[in-house]
Design a protein around this motif. Structure first.
Motif, mmCIF file in Angstrom:
data_model
loop_
_atom_site.group_PDB
_atom_site.id
_atom_site.type_symbol
_atom_site.label_atom_id
_atom_site.label_comp_id
_atom_site.label_asym_id
_atom_site.label_seq_id
_atom_site.Cartn_x
_atom_site.Cartn_y
_atom_site.Cartn_z
ATOM 1 N N SER A 254 -60.199 -8.615 -59.278
ATOM 2 C CA SER A 254 -59.433 -9.785 -59.723
ATOM 3 C C SER A 254 -58.393 -9.372 -60.756
ATOM 4 C CB SER A 254 -60.360 -10.832 -60.340
ATOM 5 O OG SER A 254 -61.254 -11.320 -59.378
ATOM 6 N N THR B 42 -55.563 -16.283 -61.536
ATOM 7 C CA THR B 42 -56.234 -15.048 -61.151
ATOM 8 C C THR B 42 -56.089 -14.850 -59.651
ATOM 9 O OG1 THR B 42 -57.808 -15.368 -62.949
ATOM 10 C CG2 THR B 42 -58.430 -13.811 -61.225
ATOM 11 N N LYS C 189 -56.685 -11.928 -56.201
ATOM 12 C CA LYS C 189 -57.348 -10.742 -55.685
ATOM 13 C C LYS C 189 -56.339 -9.594 -55.602
ATOM 14 C CE LYS C 189 -61.426 -12.415 -54.984
ATOM 15 N NZ LYS C 189 -62.548 -11.975 -55.802
#
Length: 64
Positions: free
Chosen positions: A26, A41, A43
């Motif tokens: 993350s 946030t 990936k």
């Protein structure tokens, strides 16, 4: 991998964002909408470093 302070974009397109923190897969980012900071946030797999591979202009147009 990403480091704090890196400039990034979503691979699908987004404003310029700055990495604030990395937590495993993350990446915590900040960018501005007008004068207001926005944080979210993402990936690791969804981001690309600005100026890295796949970017053809400072404006961040993604090349396929």
């Amino acid at each position: 991998m990403f480091s704090v302070g890196d400039k990034v974009h979503l691979k699908s397109g987004s404003p310029d964002m700055t990495v604030e923190a990395v937590d495993g897969d993350s990446v915590h980012c900040v960018w501005f909408s007008g004068m207001n900071p926005v944080r979210d946030t993402f990936k690791v797999a969804s981001l690309s470093k600005k100026g890295g591979d796949n970017w053809d202009t400072p404006g961040g147009k993604i090349l396929d």
